[in-house]
Scaffold this motif. Structure first.
Motif, PDB file in Angstrom:
ATOM      1  N   TRP A  47       0.834  -1.018   0.110  1.00  0.00           N
ATOM      2  CA  TRP A  47       0.161   0.100  -0.010  1.00  0.00           C
ATOM      3  C   TRP A  47       0.829   1.158   0.048  1.00  0.00           C
ATOM      4  CZ3 TRP A  47      -5.511   0.147   1.608  1.00  0.00           C
ATOM      5  CH2 TRP A  47      -6.127  -1.089   1.212  1.00  0.00           C
ATOM      6  N   GLN A  48       0.355   2.551  -0.449  1.00  0.00           N
ATOM      7  CA  GLN A  48       1.165   3.806  -0.565  1.00  0.00           C
ATOM      8  C   GLN A  48       0.220   4.698   0.229  1.00  0.00           C
ATOM      9  OE1 GLN A  48       1.784   4.392  -4.850  1.00  0.00           O
ATOM     10  NE2 GLN A  48       3.204   2.888  -5.033  1.00  0.00           N
ATOM     11  N   THR A  49       0.898   5.582   0.822  1.00  0.00           N
ATOM     12  CA  THR A  49       0.470   6.770   1.472  1.00  0.00           C
ATOM     13  C   THR A  49       0.667   7.787   0.452  1.00  0.00           C
ATOM     14  OG1 THR A  49       1.155   5.951   3.705  1.00  0.00           O
ATOM     15  CG2 THR A  49       0.552   8.271   3.507  1.00  0.00           C
ATOM     16  N   LEU A  50      -0.720   8.348   0.302  1.00  0.00           N
ATOM     17  CA  LEU A  50      -0.724   9.513  -0.478  1.00  0.00           C
ATOM     18  C   LEU A  50      -0.570  10.882   0.023  1.00  0.00           C
ATOM     19  CD1 LEU A  50      -3.861   8.663  -2.636  1.00  0.00           C
ATOM     20  CD2 LEU A  50      -1.680   8.038  -3.100  1.00  0.00           C
ATOM     21  N   GLN A  54      -3.616  16.426  -1.148  1.00  0.00           N
ATOM     22  CA  GLN A  54      -4.636  16.060  -2.257  1.00  0.00           C
ATOM     23  C   GLN A  54      -5.844  15.893  -1.623  1.00  0.00           C
ATOM     24  OE1 GLN A  54      -2.998  12.605  -4.109  1.00  0.00           O
ATOM     25  NE2 GLN A  54      -1.416  13.829  -5.412  1.00  0.00           N
ATOM     26  N   PHE A  55      -6.188  15.698  -0.338  1.00  0.00           N
ATOM     27  CA  PHE A  55      -7.322  15.427   0.358  1.00  0.00           C
ATOM     28  C   PHE A  55      -7.713  16.178   1.482  1.00  0.00           C
ATOM     29  CE2 PHE A  55      -5.261  11.705  -1.558  1.00  0.00           C
ATOM     30  CZ  PHE A  55      -6.321  11.085  -2.506  1.00  0.00           C
ATOM     31  N   PRO A  56      -8.196  17.378   1.294  1.00  0.00           N
ATOM     32  CA  PRO A  56      -8.381  18.269   2.392  1.00  0.00           C
ATOM     33  C   PRO A  56      -8.982  17.887   3.372  1.00  0.00           C
ATOM     34  CG  PRO A  56      -8.545  19.439   0.157  1.00  0.00           C
ATOM     35  CD  PRO A  56      -8.452  18.078  -0.054  1.00  0.00           C
ATOM     36  N   GLY A  57      -8.700  18.126   4.503  1.00  0.00           N
ATOM     37  CA  GLY A  57      -9.307  17.527   5.904  1.00  0.00           C
ATOM     38  C   GLY A  57      -8.648  16.110   6.393  1.00  0.00           C
TER      39      GLY A  57
END
Length: 182
Positions: A47-50, A54-57
């Motif tokens: 799995w990768q942490t993005l 890119q994902f407010p909140g």
């Protein structure tokens, strides 16, 4: 003439409605601030942490990039937010199943009111249909803290067809959610 309203305002059925009804603001925390409180989620192998920008909140977003299907990547989203004022955590958690149960075509597989690491919590698992895809989801809500309180939400979403392949990872993420000691 009757001056009283004939209908009663509806009671909140979801956590978001409760927050709105009680004028609660939720100040999102980033991953470092959440980790300082003792709130973390493991990232399974592969799995990768993005980038959270890119994902407010969002506190943390991870995806399994090797199982993208129809443009959908299995993902885990951690949200941690500081509440603007103290609330009764059990009253808030009582609505923890509302979001899942409102999903189109919801089929519930599990629901738990058990605390998590000593904090009030709700956990729900099921499937729903969105944009022609059957999604499998788990969501845990918890309220942590005395005085200063934090709302924690961990949602893991895969396609229903990926449940067998990702069962270990989904369990590792859910079971690996750490919270500060109660």
């Amino acid at each position: 003439m009757n001056d009283f309203p004939t209908t009663r305002p509806s009671e909140p059925t979801t956590i978001a409605e409760y927050l709105d009804a009680h004028a609660l603001q939720v100040l999102p925390l980033d991953g470092a601030a959440a980790a300082d409180l003792g709130i973390t989620v493991p990232v399974p192998a592969g799995w990768q942490t993005l980038d959270p920008a890119q994902f407010p909140g969002a506190t943390q977003v991870t995806v399994e990039p090797n199982l993208v299907e129809n443009g959908f990547a299995p993902n885990a989203v951690l949200l941690v937010g500081k509440l603007s004022h103290s609330i009764d955590p059990e009253a808030l958690m009582a609505l923890g199943f509302g979001d899942g149960r409102a999903m189109p075509g919801w089929v519930e597989r599990e629901a738990s009111t058990a605390s998590w690491v000593g904090w009030p919590s709700r956990f729900i698992r099921g499937t729903y249909v969105a944009q022609g895809l059957e999604a499998a989801v788990t969501t845990r809500y918890a309220v942590v803290g005395e005085g200063t309180q934090y709302l924690v939400q961990l949602t893991v979403t895969t396609l229903e067809s990926q449940l067998d392949a990702l069962a270990f990872d989904v369990s590792a993420i859910n079971d690996g959610l750490t919270l500060p000691a109660a």
